[in-house]
Design a protein around this motif. Structure first.
Motif, PDB file in Angstrom:
ATOM      1  N   SER A  22       0.835  -1.187   0.000  1.00 51.69           N
ATOM      2  CA  SER A  22       0.000   0.000   0.000  1.00 51.69           C
ATOM      3  C   SER A  22       0.876   1.245   0.000  1.00 51.69           C
ATOM      4  O   SER A  22       2.062   1.199   0.312  1.00 51.69           O
ATOM      5  CB  SER A  22      -0.892   0.003   1.249  1.00 51.69           C
ATOM      6  OG  SER A  22      -1.692  -1.150   1.298  1.00 51.69           O
ATOM      7  N   ASP A  72       2.488   4.240   1.543  1.00 52.64           N
ATOM      8  CA  ASP A  72       2.767   4.429   2.954  1.00 52.64           C
ATOM      9  C   ASP A  72       3.808   5.504   3.192  1.00 52.64           C
ATOM     10  O   ASP A  72       4.426   6.026   2.285  1.00 52.64           O
ATOM     11  CB  ASP A  72       3.190   3.114   3.620  1.00 52.64           C
ATOM     12  CG  ASP A  72       4.624   2.708   3.281  1.00 52.64           C
ATOM     13  OD1 ASP A  72       5.254   3.392   2.446  1.00 52.64           O
ATOM     14  OD2 ASP A  72       5.095   1.724   3.838  1.00 52.64           O
ATOM     15  N   GLY A 104       4.739   2.162  14.200  1.00 50.56           N
ATOM     16  CA  GLY A 104       3.861   1.886  13.082  1.00 50.56           C
ATOM     17  C   GLY A 104       3.982   2.954  12.007  1.00 50.56           C
ATOM     18  O   GLY A 104       4.873   3.806  12.043  1.00 50.56           O
ATOM     19  N   GLN A 156       1.583   5.112   8.544  1.00 55.11           N
ATOM     20  CA  GLN A 156       0.302   5.425   7.945  1.00 55.11           C
ATOM     21  C   GLN A 156       0.182   4.773   6.569  1.00 55.11           C
ATOM     22  O   GLN A 156       1.126   4.812   5.779  1.00 55.11           O
ATOM     23  CB  GLN A 156       0.130   6.939   7.808  1.00 55.11           C
ATOM     24  CG  GLN A 156      -0.046   7.658   9.129  1.00 55.11           C
ATOM     25  CD  GLN A 156      -0.156   9.151   8.927  1.00 55.11           C
ATOM     26  OE1 GLN A 156       0.819   9.810   8.584  1.00 55.11           O
ATOM     27  NE2 GLN A 156      -1.344   9.682   9.134  1.00 55.11           N
ATOM     28  N   ILE A 157      -0.980   4.184   6.301  1.00 58.57           N
ATOM     29  CA  ILE A 157      -1.288   3.594   5.007  1.00 58.57           C
ATOM     30  C   ILE A 157      -2.362   4.459   4.343  1.00 58.57           C
ATOM     31  O   ILE A 157      -3.367   4.800   4.969  1.00 58.57           O
ATOM     32  CB  ILE A 157      -1.819   2.153   5.160  1.00 58.57           C
ATOM     33  CG1 ILE A 157      -0.795   1.290   5.916  1.00 58.57           C
ATOM     34  CG2 ILE A 157      -2.122   1.549   3.803  1.00 58.57           C
ATOM     35  CD1 ILE A 157       0.521   1.129   5.217  1.00 58.57           C
ATOM     36  N   THR A 165      -4.731   5.610   7.240  1.00 60.21           N
ATOM     37  CA  THR A 165      -5.009   4.719   8.361  1.00 60.21           C
ATOM     38  C   THR A 165      -3.705   4.406   9.061  1.00 60.21           C
ATOM     39  O   THR A 165      -2.724   4.035   8.402  1.00 60.21           O
ATOM     40  CB  THR A 165      -5.662   3.409   7.884  1.00 60.21           C
ATOM     41  OG1 THR A 165      -6.866   3.710   7.172  1.00 60.21           O
ATOM     42  CG2 THR A 165      -5.977   2.501   9.065  1.00 60.21           C
ATOM     43  N   HIS A 166      -3.675   4.549  10.373  1.00 61.87           N
ATOM     44  CA  HIS A 166      -2.450   4.257  11.118  1.00 61.87           C
ATOM     45  C   HIS A 166      -2.378   2.772  11.425  1.00 61.87           C
ATOM     46  O   HIS A 166      -3.315   2.181  11.953  1.00 61.87           O
ATOM     47  CB  HIS A 166      -2.400   5.060  12.422  1.00 61.87           C
ATOM     48  CG  HIS A 166      -1.101   4.919  13.148  1.00 61.87           C
ATOM     49  ND1 HIS A 166      -0.954   4.186  14.304  1.00 61.87           N
ATOM     50  CD2 HIS A 166       0.134   5.410  12.860  1.00 61.87           C
ATOM     51  CE1 HIS A 166       0.299   4.231  14.707  1.00 61.87           C
ATOM     52  NE2 HIS A 166       0.981   4.959  13.855  1.00 61.87           N
ATOM     53  N   VAL A 167      -1.259   2.159  11.070  1.00 62.50           N
ATOM     54  CA  VAL A 167      -1.038   0.731  11.290  1.00 62.50           C
ATOM     55  C   VAL A 167       0.110   0.560  12.274  1.00 62.50           C
ATOM     56  O   VAL A 167       1.204   1.102  12.074  1.00 62.50           O
ATOM     57  CB  VAL A 167      -0.705   0.014   9.965  1.00 62.50           C
ATOM     58  CG1 VAL A 167      -0.444  -1.463  10.207  1.00 62.50           C
ATOM     59  CG2 VAL A 167      -1.840   0.195   8.962  1.00 62.50           C
ATOM     60  N   THR A 168      -0.132  -0.179  13.343  1.00 58.16           N
ATOM     61  CA  THR A 168       0.887  -0.343  14.380  1.00 58.16           C
ATOM     62  C   THR A 168       1.590  -1.681  14.328  1.00 58.16           C
ATOM     63  O   THR A 168       2.653  -1.846  14.918  1.00 58.16           O
ATOM     64  CB  THR A 168       0.274  -0.169  15.778  1.00 58.16           C
ATOM     65  OG1 THR A 168      -0.803  -1.108  15.941  1.00 58.16           O
ATOM     66  CG2 THR A 168      -0.264   1.237  15.959  1.00 58.16           C
ATOM     67  N   TYR A 174       3.927  -4.347  13.004  1.00 58.99           N
ATOM     68  CA  TYR A 174       5.089  -4.342  12.107  1.00 58.99           C
ATOM     69  C   TYR A 174       5.998  -5.487  12.535  1.00 58.99           C
ATOM     70  O   TYR A 174       6.961  -5.308  13.268  1.00 58.99           O
ATOM     71  CB  TYR A 174       5.826  -3.004  12.225  1.00 58.99           C
ATOM     72  CG  TYR A 174       6.875  -2.766  11.161  1.00 58.99           C
ATOM     73  CD1 TYR A 174       6.576  -2.052  10.008  1.00 58.99           C
ATOM     74  CD2 TYR A 174       8.174  -3.234  11.313  1.00 58.99           C
ATOM     75  CE1 TYR A 174       7.533  -1.804   9.038  1.00 58.99           C
ATOM     76  CE2 TYR A 174       9.140  -3.002  10.348  1.00 58.99           C
ATOM     77  CZ  TYR A 174       8.815  -2.280   9.222  1.00 58.99           C
ATOM     78  OH  TYR A 174       9.772  -2.042   8.268  1.00 58.99           O
TER      79      TYR A 174
END
Length: 223
Positions: A106, A108, A194, A196-197, A206-209, A211
């Motif tokens: 995605s 990012d 994390g 952001q996507i 969207t924040h993704v934590t 990893y």
């Protein structure tokens, strides 16, 4: 994404298999040079000279497939597989990433990080990576993201990315072969906090934590 990992304890560096100029020895030397450049305490700072020296180290390294065998882990259920090579002094992560055929990540941004990567080819490691860059979304309304640049990278080519240059995604355009890249992230903010996507059609983030690494220091992580 790969499953969560358990603490494996203090990693044991993988020694060169043979010879001062063997592929393994040259790769270990790259790791040591990066550690020395970043320093035990300072890490990278907003210094152009530090960035250029790190970029030179990555560019000067000539990869060979034999050097990667200890880190050759692929999770075929995922778009890409992260294999941690080195954490150094805690100020960076050196990561080998395998990319599945004809798939992409995605869009990012690794929060306030700089990084370089060099594409690698040869047998399973053979491949080309495509980097597509985007401008940061400006509108508060859902708007398609603006592409600013699209570049293909082949064997031992290197590129540099930072938040100030925009957003990007990486893809493997080949329908038959894996692609592999070596990433130097400094500081390792994405692994800690994390990232952001972004949705390419709307610009929404969207924040993704989560990893996780599929392997660390040449050892498969335990689920």
């Amino acid at each position: 994404m790969p499953s969560a990992i358990k603490d494996l304890g203090s990693p044991t560096p993988i020694p060169p298999k043979s010879g001062f100029h063997s592929p393994q020895a040259l790769f270990q030397r790259l790791i040591q040079d990066i550690q020395a450049e970043l320093g035990p305490n300072d890490g990278i700072v907003s210094s152009n000279s530090v960035r250029l020296r790190l970029e030179s180290l990555v560019k000067d390294y000539r990869s060979e497939e034999e050097a990667w065998q200890d880190f050759a882990f692929e999770d075929t259920s995922q778009t890409f597989t992260r294999n941690l090579v080195d954490k150094g002094n805690g100020k960076y992560n050196l990561v080998r990433i395998s990319w599945l055929r004809s798939l992409e990540q995605s869009i990012d941004v690794s929060t306030n990080s700089w990084y370089w990567f060099g594409a690698r080819d040869g047998r399973i490691l053979k491949g080309t990576l495509t980097e597509t860059r985007y401008a940061w979304p400006k509108s508060t309304e859902p708007t398609p993201m603006q592409t600013t640049k699209c570049t293909n990278f082949g064997h031992d080519e290197v590129t540099y990315m930072a938040d100030t240059l925009g957003l990007h995604k990486i893809s493997n355009p080949d329908s038959k072969e894996f692609a592999v890249s070596l990433h130097l992230y400094t500081p390792p903010n994405a692994a800690i906090d994390g990232c952001q996507i972004f949705n390419a059609n709307t610009g929404e983030a969207t924040h993704v934590t989560v990893y996780n690494y599929y392997s660390e220091y040449g050892r498969r992580c335990i689920a």
